[in-house]
Design a protein around this motif. Structure first.
Motif, PDB file in Angstrom:
ATOM      1  N   ARG A 183     -26.301 -12.079  28.860  1.00  0.00           N
ATOM      2  CA  ARG A 183     -25.591 -13.152  28.171  1.00  0.00           C
ATOM      3  C   ARG A 183     -25.031 -12.608  26.856  1.00  0.00           C
ATOM      4  NH1 ARG A 183     -28.930 -18.461  26.361  1.00  0.00           N
ATOM      5  NH2 ARG A 183     -30.169 -16.815  25.376  1.00  0.00           N
ATOM      6  N   LEU A 184     -23.795 -13.005  26.550  1.00  0.00           N
ATOM      7  CA  LEU A 184     -23.178 -12.716  25.266  1.00  0.00           C
ATOM      8  C   LEU A 184     -22.889 -14.039  24.570  1.00  0.00           C
ATOM      9  CD1 LEU A 184     -20.642  -9.943  26.397  1.00  0.00           C
ATOM     10  CD2 LEU A 184     -22.926  -9.625  25.423  1.00  0.00           C
ATOM     11  N   ALA A 185     -22.230 -13.987  23.424  1.00  0.00           N
ATOM     12  CA  ALA A 185     -21.930 -15.217  22.694  1.00  0.00           C
ATOM     13  C   ALA A 185     -21.109 -16.167  23.565  1.00  0.00           C
ATOM     14  CB  ALA A 185     -21.158 -14.878  21.423  1.00  0.00           C
ATOM     15  N   GLY A 186     -21.531 -17.447  23.597  1.00  0.00           N
ATOM     16  CA  GLY A 186     -20.810 -18.431  24.394  1.00  0.00           C
ATOM     17  C   GLY A 186     -20.792 -18.048  25.858  1.00  0.00           C
ATOM     18  N   THR A 187     -19.585 -18.021  26.429  1.00  0.00           N
ATOM     19  CA  THR A 187     -19.434 -17.597  27.828  1.00  0.00           C
ATOM     20  C   THR A 187     -18.672 -16.274  27.906  1.00  0.00           C
ATOM     21  OG1 THR A 187     -17.394 -18.905  28.086  1.00  0.00           O
ATOM     22  CG2 THR A 187     -19.487 -19.978  28.667  1.00  0.00           C
ATOM     23  N   LEU A 188     -18.755 -15.472  26.854  1.00  0.00           N
ATOM     24  CA  LEU A 188     -18.028 -14.212  26.803  1.00  0.00           C
ATOM     25  C   LEU A 188     -18.453 -13.249  27.908  1.00  0.00           C
ATOM     26  CD1 LEU A 188     -15.891 -12.822  24.917  1.00  0.00           C
ATOM     27  CD2 LEU A 188     -17.825 -11.616  23.892  1.00  0.00           C
ATOM     28  N   ALA A 189     -19.713 -13.358  28.360  1.00  0.00           N
ATOM     29  CA  ALA A 189     -20.207 -12.445  29.394  1.00  0.00           C
ATOM     30  C   ALA A 189     -19.380 -12.517  30.669  1.00  0.00           C
ATOM     31  CB  ALA A 189     -21.676 -12.735  29.700  1.00  0.00           C
ATOM     32  N   SER A 190     -18.839 -13.686  30.983  1.00  0.00           N
ATOM     33  CA  SER A 190     -18.123 -13.850  32.245  1.00  0.00           C
ATOM     34  C   SER A 190     -16.627 -13.570  32.126  1.00  0.00           C
ATOM     35  CB  SER A 190     -18.333 -15.268  32.789  1.00  0.00           C
ATOM     36  OG  SER A 190     -17.819 -16.240  31.894  1.00  0.00           O
ATOM     37  N   THR A 191     -16.145 -13.223  30.924  1.00  0.00           N
ATOM     38  CA  THR A 191     -14.755 -12.794  30.813  1.00  0.00           C
ATOM     39  C   THR A 191     -14.600 -11.413  31.429  1.00  0.00           C
ATOM     40  OG1 THR A 191     -15.069 -11.753  28.641  1.00  0.00           O
ATOM     41  CG2 THR A 191     -14.461 -14.099  28.655  1.00  0.00           C
ATOM     42  N   ARG A 192     -13.372 -11.040  31.721  1.00  0.00           N
ATOM     43  CA  ARG A 192     -13.148  -9.717  32.295  1.00  0.00           C
ATOM     44  C   ARG A 192     -13.667  -8.622  31.360  1.00  0.00           C
ATOM     45  NH1 ARG A 192      -8.917 -12.963  33.394  1.00  0.00           N
ATOM     46  NH2 ARG A 192      -7.854 -12.395  31.462  1.00  0.00           N
ATOM     47  N   GLN A 193     -13.410  -8.783  30.072  1.00  0.00           N
ATOM     48  CA  GLN A 193     -13.863  -7.767  29.120  1.00  0.00           C
ATOM     49  C   GLN A 193     -15.380  -7.805  28.933  1.00  0.00           C
ATOM     50  OE1 GLN A 193     -11.092  -9.670  28.716  1.00  0.00           O
ATOM     51  NE2 GLN A 193      -9.652  -7.976  29.010  1.00  0.00           N
ATOM     52  N   GLY A 194     -15.977  -8.990  28.992  1.00  0.00           N
ATOM     53  CA  GLY A 194     -17.432  -9.072  28.923  1.00  0.00           C
ATOM     54  C   GLY A 194     -18.085  -8.355  30.086  1.00  0.00           C
ATOM     55  N   LEU A 195     -17.525  -8.510  31.266  1.00  0.00           N
ATOM     56  CA  LEU A 195     -18.048  -7.829  32.452  1.00  0.00           C
ATOM     57  C   LEU A 195     -17.905  -6.315  32.328  1.00  0.00           C
ATOM     58  CD1 LEU A 195     -16.479 -10.225  35.128  1.00  0.00           C
ATOM     59  CD2 LEU A 195     -18.907 -10.089  34.509  1.00  0.00           C
ATOM     60  N   ILE A 196     -16.758  -5.864  31.810  1.00  0.00           N
ATOM     61  CA  ILE A 196     -16.531  -4.430  31.652  1.00  0.00           C
ATOM     62  C   ILE A 196     -17.546  -3.837  30.680  1.00  0.00           C
ATOM     63  CG2 ILE A 196     -14.907  -2.732  30.696  1.00  0.00           C
ATOM     64  CD1 ILE A 196     -12.650  -4.517  31.898  1.00  0.00           C
ATOM     65  N   ALA A 197     -17.795  -4.539  29.575  1.00  0.00           N
ATOM     66  CA  ALA A 197     -18.757  -4.039  28.591  1.00  0.00           C
ATOM     67  C   ALA A 197     -20.175  -4.047  29.142  1.00  0.00           C
ATOM     68  CB  ALA A 197     -18.674  -4.874  27.317  1.00  0.00           C
ATOM     69  N   LEU A 198     -20.561  -5.135  29.811  1.00  0.00           N
ATOM     70  CA  LEU A 198     -21.925  -5.262  30.323  1.00  0.00           C
ATOM     71  C   LEU A 198     -22.207  -4.343  31.504  1.00  0.00           C
ATOM     72  CD1 LEU A 198     -22.381  -9.121  30.068  1.00  0.00           C
ATOM     73  CD2 LEU A 198     -23.671  -7.387  28.800  1.00  0.00           C
ATOM     74  N   ALA A 199     -21.167  -3.881  32.174  1.00  0.00           N
ATOM     75  CA  ALA A 199     -21.378  -2.962  33.290  1.00  0.00           C
ATOM     76  C   ALA A 199     -22.104  -1.701  32.842  1.00  0.00           C
ATOM     77  CB  ALA A 199     -20.045  -2.601  33.944  1.00  0.00           C
ATOM     78  N   ASP A 200     -22.028  -1.379  31.546  1.00  0.00           N
ATOM     79  CA  ASP A 200     -22.727  -0.206  31.017  1.00  0.00           C
ATOM     80  C   ASP A 200     -24.250  -0.369  31.061  1.00  0.00           C
ATOM     81  OD1 ASP A 200     -21.327   2.032  30.452  1.00  0.00           O
ATOM     82  OD2 ASP A 200     -21.058   1.666  28.325  1.00  0.00           O
ATOM     83  N   THR A 201     -24.735  -1.575  31.327  1.00  0.00           N
ATOM     84  CA  THR A 201     -26.173  -1.784  31.499  1.00  0.00           C
ATOM     85  C   THR A 201     -26.690  -0.991  32.693  1.00  0.00           C
ATOM     86  OG1 THR A 201     -25.857  -4.019  30.616  1.00  0.00           O
ATOM     87  CG2 THR A 201     -27.972  -3.568  31.642  1.00  0.00           C
TER      88      THR A 201
END
Length: 283
Positions: A183-201
């Protein structure tokens, strides 16, 4: 507007793009193909250097802004990193711009010495044909509210890595498959850029799969957008394929809480040093 017109009209990045640009801090210049990226905590990892996934997310946010098309896939190769407080310059080279798709080459360089940090290939655009479908099924996993938030090392620098709310499902060291909610701030995790950043997990999952702590750096990262949703939590299904000659390879699939596939990706890591067992591993 006819059905045929709706099907062939280029897609828009949507109204969440402004929030993404603000979060990652990418800044426009007088040249729409040249952007500035300060390395703030939102684009740094817990070691205090540029976070590769966040840098790629910032690049796609800039590209979506000037192209007015959503990113469909992004693939990057990493050469170096710039520390927190530094800055990078992003330049774009349009390879092709058709009626539906735009192909772009991007380069990220250290604003101080000009050294290349990252090169990326982006595909932007698409259209609605009414054939959307996915075949991948999400795994069964406890709800995020039932899991503990990932802890961070005491010496970790406040950053994207420490602020992202990551919650791992139960696992045993050595498991090939690792599941976690993000989860990121608000619903940022489900944006295209949020997904790209979180993929590094994916890197953390590979630590757990190997059952050993290791230090290294990402060589490449590819994320393919497979869905569109507005949700607080994203489920990451991480699988390690293997390690060979000090290079590890893994894949990740990302889902909404309802089971809709949002993105898939793959990544390779160069392992510089292997330490002890993974027990107590936090980041």
């Amino acid at each position: 507007m006819t059905q045929e017109t709706r099907d062939t009209a280029p897609l828009s990045p949507g109204d969440r793009l402004a929030d993404v640009v603000e979060f990652f801090g990418v800044q426009a210049t007088d040249d729409e193909l040249r952007w500035h990226l300060p390395i703030s905590p939102n684009v740094a990892n817990y070691l205090g250097v540029m976070h590769g996934g966040c840098a790629l997310a910032a690049v796609t946010a800039a590209a979506e802004t000037w192209s007015e098309r959503p990113v469909a896939s992004a693939s990057a190769q990493f050469m170096s990193r710039v520390p927190l407080g530094g800055s990078a310059e992003i330049t774009f080279d349009i390879g092709s711009a058709g009626k539906q798709m735009t192909q772009v080459l991007a380069q990220v360089a250290d604003a101080g010495d000009g050294s290349v940090l990252m090169r990326a290939l982006l595909s932007l655009g698409g259209r609605r044909l009414g054939i959307d479908q996915d075949w991948v099924q999400p795994p069964d996993v406890a709800a995020p509210e039932e899991l503990a938030r990932r802890s961070v090392p005491d010496n970790a620098v406040p950053s994207f890595s420490t602020e992202a709310d990551i919650r791992f499902a139960p696992y045993s060291a050595g498991d090939r498959r690792i599941l976690c909610w993000a989860r990121l701030a608000g619903t940022l995790a489900s944006t295209r850029q949020g997904l790209i950043a979180l993929a590094d997990t994916l890197a953390t999952g590979m630590h757990l799969s190997l059952g050993r702590k290791w230090r290294g750096a990402s060589l490449d990262n590819t994320v393919r957008i497979a869905g569109d949703a507005d949700c607080e939590w994203v489920l990451l299904d991480i699988e390690t394929d293997g390690f060979h000659n000090a290079v590890g390879h893994g894949v990740v699939r990302m889902f909404t809480p309802g089971g809709e596939l949002l993105a898939s990706g793959n990544q390779s890591f160069a392992v510089a040093r292997v330490a002890g067992p993974v027990e107590g591993f936090r980041l």
